[in-house]
Each structure stands twice: as structure tokens, then as C-alpha cells.
Design an enzyme around this catalytic site. Structure first.
Site, short mmCIF file in Angstrom:
data_model
loop_
_atom_site.label_atom_id
_atom_site.label_comp_id
_atom_site.label_asym_id
_atom_site.label_seq_id
_atom_site.Cartn_x
_atom_site.Cartn_y
_atom_site.Cartn_z
N ASP A 269 40.14 40.95 38.14
CA ASP A 269 40.40 41.55 39.45
C ASP A 269 39.84 40.58 40.48
O ASP A 269 38.64 40.54 40.72
CB ASP A 269 39.72 42.92 39.54
CG ASP A 269 39.79 43.50 40.95
OD1 ASP A 269 40.28 42.81 41.87
OD2 ASP A 269 39.34 44.64 41.13
N CYS B 299 34.87 52.74 47.02
CA CYS B 299 35.68 52.85 45.79
C CYS B 299 34.93 52.33 44.57
O CYS B 299 35.52 51.74 43.66
CB CYS B 299 37.02 52.12 45.91
SG CYS B 299 38.06 52.74 47.21
N GLN C 268 38.56 40.08 45.59
CA GLN C 268 37.51 39.59 46.49
C GLN C 268 37.17 38.12 46.26
O GLN C 268 36.23 37.62 46.88
CB GLN C 268 36.23 40.43 46.31
CG GLN C 268 36.39 41.90 46.68
CD GLN C 268 36.66 42.12 48.17
OE1 GLN C 268 36.52 41.22 48.99
NE2 GLN C 268 37.05 43.33 48.51
N HIS D 13 35.67 48.12 40.98
CA HIS D 13 36.36 48.94 41.98
C HIS D 13 37.20 49.98 41.22
O HIS D 13 37.66 49.71 40.11
CB HIS D 13 37.27 48.00 42.77
CG HIS D 13 37.94 48.61 43.97
ND1 HIS D 13 39.04 49.41 43.86
CD2 HIS D 13 37.68 48.49 45.29
CE1 HIS D 13 39.44 49.77 45.07
NE2 HIS D 13 38.63 49.23 45.96
N LYS E 130 43.96 40.86 52.13
CA LYS E 130 42.56 40.44 52.16
C LYS E 130 42.43 38.94 52.37
O LYS E 130 41.35 38.38 52.25
CB LYS E 130 41.86 40.84 50.86
CG LYS E 130 41.71 42.36 50.68
CD LYS E 130 40.95 42.66 49.41
CE LYS E 130 41.09 44.11 48.97
NZ LYS E 130 40.27 45.05 49.73
#
Ligand code: PMP
Length: 432
Positions: A217, A382, A220, A140, A243
């Protein structure tokens, strides 16, 4: 090359025993509405941001109606209440990701802020001209641009782990990409477009063997899959509250204590100091050192409530539910002629599926789905370099969460199939 792509299981039946109870959905007031007249809302834009259950909304209300004051400062009842709840939330976040100490949990405004903090504070102190920063082709922009900026400031070289056409990292390339100049490897645990679940543990092991540190990261993955920073071997890990059933404006940076301790403060201001004189200051201890100014107090407390909710449901159960939905969606969408699914088969992916059609453009697909009440995302998500690698300019993404149902997947597939049919070149209409 050792990457092999497993064939998807040729089954489209849903196993109801793997699904979460449908009643969970009743906790989400926003999902109880119709749009465009009488279309029940089908919310499949969860990778962008999820919805909040009333338990989280209630906590936000309670904080603002009863407990709110600034934290860590006033010696009065409300300030004490807010401080206690704010620090409780930190402890919940610590436990949720298996960190050792609460002082390793820094509250930020989200994943983007967390990664920028590391790139600025750790990066500026440790990365020099000629050093190397390793990312992947599927990152991303949040886990790419801060490293591009660091490379620009420092003269370091940015390198990328490539992917297969199926959206899996080509791990063999680590043999040459990891060198004694590699300072950090920054990788998504789950791709927000391909859904690929990356072998973070293996990447961390190899990065550490080469003397590099690892930033994960986890925007997700923390909301969807059980996470343990120590099992990952992550030195830093970032995620966002919005999220995972929580509010916007709150996120977490996990950092290994010895790394955070050695890092200079990033933002200067109130709370992050121990003592200030006319011409200098000494920084506060962790985690305050990295929490300058008034933090997002109520959002942090409500993130704690979101974590409580997720723990009660169970991340294993959430992962199972999403896997069942994504496998079903994958198998059914694949049957639509000309539809291209981005990324690997279901066994390698988390609960989202992105795709393209020969016609129409992804934005039009999303708009036509919206007319039927189905919320999806379209564009480059993104991940511009990833879309370049895949040779496309945009895709449509359906992303699932714990409140989605097989019936919603059915509707998605049905409407996408109709769109495909409607935009088929003249004379090639499919007979129903
Ligand atoms: N990384 C990934 C993989 C993401 O999916 C996102 C959100 N789309 C981000 C980082 C950025 O998160 P935020 O906008 O909450 O900072």
C-alpha cells in the site's frame, strides 16, 4: 528483539539548502487565500489529499475544452487524441514506479479500489480455508478491511505483524508469522499516522522466501519518496492520484504481469472483454481486462501531468524537503510539555507527524488550529486498530508536502503550544 530506537538529533535549525524553492508555491492557486478573515491558509492535511498546481488544472481544462472523448472505441479525431493521452499517462505511471511493462499498470479509482481488486480477483482465486494473510498493526482500513472480508469469504486466517511503542514493525516476529500457509503479505510502505517508513524490501524478501506474495500500500510513499517496484520486490503496489498533485477518482494498481495474467477479471462490462456471446465471454488482454466500463479519462491524463511535475521537481528533492520540515516539526513539537508524538524519530519517518495532548481532544485541537488558518486532520485516520494499540482514541496529524515552509511549521508549533497552555489544569498556567 533487534528493534532499537535511535535518539532524534538534538537540533532544531533548518538547513535552507535542503529545501525546495519557495517559488514552487506560486503554482498552487488554492494556497494563495486567507481563511477566517485574514489568516493565510496553512495547508497541513496533505496525507489526506494534496492540492493541485495550475499545470495539472490546465491539463484538465485542456482535455475537457479540446480533446475529450471516450477512449479505445471511436475512430474519430477526439477519441484518438484522448486514447493517446490516456495511454501516455499509463506509460508515465509505469516509468514513475519502475514497472517493466505498461500492461502492468491498471488504472483504478484509487488505492482502495486497487487493493479491493486484488483481494477479490487474486484473493478469491488463490486463498482457501486455513491459508494465512499477513498484514500489520499499522494498516489503513483500506489495506485491512478487504483482507478481513477475504478471510471471511474464504475461511483464511488474518494475522498481524505487531509494532513497538515507537511505531516500528517488529520484524523478528516474521520468523513465526510467516509460514507455508501464508499466501500474501499486505503492508504499507509508509504509515499514514506514524509516518514510519517500513522496510518493504526486507519484508518482501522474507515473504518470498516463505512462498508468499507481497502487496504494498504505497498511498503515502509514491507521492513523497522515489519508488521502484522492482527494487521493492512488490508483486502488487497501489497508490492514489489525489495524494500526489493529481485529481481524485484516479489511482493505480501495479501488478506483476504473470500474476495479473492469471487473475480472473474483477468487474464485468464494456472494454474488459475480447468477445461476448449469449452465455459467456472471453476477457480482454491486460490492462483492459481490469478496466471495465468508461475509465476516469481526464483524471488519468491529469495524473500524467502531476507525474511530469513531480519528476521535474525531483522526488529526491521532495523527500529531502519534507524530511527537513518533519525533523524540524518533530524537534519543536517535542518541546511542548505533555505532547505525545506518535511514531518513530525523524530518521525513520516520512513527512508527517501525529500527536496527542492531555487536553483538549484531537478534534478540538484541529478546530482551534483551523481558526488560525491551519488545516490538519484529527480522528483515527482510518487506523482504528493502530489507535487501539497505542491506547488512544484519536490523534491530530500535520502532514507536509513540497509547498510547505518552515514558517508554517513555526506557526503550527506556536498555536499548538498556546492550545496546550490554555487547556492546562487551573493554577498551572505557564508564565510567558
Ligand atoms: N492507504 C493509506 C496508507 C492511506 O493513507 C490512504 C488514504 N488516506 C489509503 C490507503 C486510501 O486511499 P484512497 O482513499 O485514495 O483510496
Amino acid at each position: 528483539m533487534t528493534i532499537t530506537t535511535l535518539p532524534a538529533k538534538p537540533t532544531t535549525a533548518i538547513d535552507p539548502t535542503r529545501l525546495l524553492p519557495a517559488a514552487l508555491r506560486d503554482d498552487f492557486p488554492i494556497l494563495q487565500q486567507t481563511v477566517h478573515g485574514d489568516r493565510p491558509l496553512v495547508f497541513l492535511d496533505n496525507a489526506a489529499s494534496t492540492q493541485r498546481p495550475r499545470q495539472v488544472i490546465e491539463v484538465l481544462r485542456r482535455v475537457y475544452e479540446r480533446d475529450y472523448a471516450n477512449v479505445h472505441r471511436g475512430i474519430h479525431t477526439l477519441s484518438e487524441r484522448s486514447t493517446e493521452q490516456y495511454e501516455d499517462a499509463r506509460e508515465k505511471a509505469r516509468e514513475f514506479i519502475g514497472a517493466q511493462h505498461a500492461r502492468e499498470i491498471i488504472f483504478t479509482s484509487g488505492t482502495t479500489a486497487s487493493i479491493n481488486l486484488v483481494a477479490r480477483s487474486w484473493g478469491d482465486a488463490n486463498v482457501k480455508a486455513g491459508d494465512e494473510i499477513l498484514v500489520t498493526t499499522m494498516e489503513h482500513h483500506s489495506n485491512l478491511v478487504p483482507w478481513q472480508q477475504l478471510a471471511e469469504r474464504s475461511g483464511a486466517v488474518l494475522k498481524h505483524v505487531p509494532i513497538t511503542d515507537d511505531g516500528l514493525l517488529i520484524l523478528d516476529t516474521l520468523d513465526t508469522l510467516l509460514t507455508e500457509r501464508t499466501k500474501i503479505v499486505a503492508v504499507a510502505s509508509v504509515s499514514n499516522v506514524l509516518g514510519t517508513i517500513n522496510p518493504v524490501r526486507e519484508i518482501a524478501r522474507r515473504a518470498h522466501a516463505a512462498g508468499a506474495i507481497v502487496l504494498v500500500d504505497a498511498a503515502q510513499s509514491v507521492p513523497h519518496l522515489p519508488t521502484n517496484v522492482q527494487e521493492f520486490g512488490a508483486d502488487f503496489l497501489a497508490f492514489s492520484g489525489h495524494k500526489m498533485l493529481g485529481p481524485t477518482g484516479i489511482g493505480v494498481l501495479y501488478g506483476r504481469e504473470e500474476l495479473l495474467d492469471a487473475m480472473p477479471p474483477f468487474l464485468g462490462g464494456g472494454s474488459m472483454i475480447n468477445r461476448v456471446w449469449d452465455d459467456r465471454f472471453t476477457p480482454a488482454e491486460l490492462p483492459a481486462k481490469f478496466e471495465a466500463g468508461t475509465p476516469p479519462i481526464a483524471p488519468a491524463i491529469a495524473l500524467g501531468a502531476a507525474i511530469d511535475r513531480l519528476k521535474l521537481i525531483g522526488l529526491d528533492a521532495v523527500a529531502r524537503h519534507e524530511h527537513e520540515l518533519v525533523r524540524y516539526a518533530y524537534d519543536r513539537l517535542r518541546e511542548i510539555e505533555g505532547l505525545r508524538i506518535l511514531g518513530p524519530p525523524p530518521d525513520h519517518r516520512a513527512g508527517l507527524v501525529s500527536f496527542t495532548l492531555p487536553e483538549p481532544h484531537a478534534h478540538d485541537v484541529a478546530q482551534l488550529l483551523d481558526q488560525q488558518g491551519i488545516a490538519v486532520r484529527a480522528g483515527h485516520h482510518c487506523t482504528w486498530p493502530l489507535h487501539d494499540r497505542l491506547g488512544i482514541t484519536a490523534s491530530t496529524r500535520a502532514s507536509f508536502y513540497l509547498y510547505n515552509t518552515p514558517a508554517e511549521v513555526d506557526l503550527l508549533v506556536e498555536v499548538v503550544a498556546k492550545i496546550r497552555d490554555r487547556f492546562r489544569p487551573q493554577g498551572r498556567k505557564r508564565r510567558q
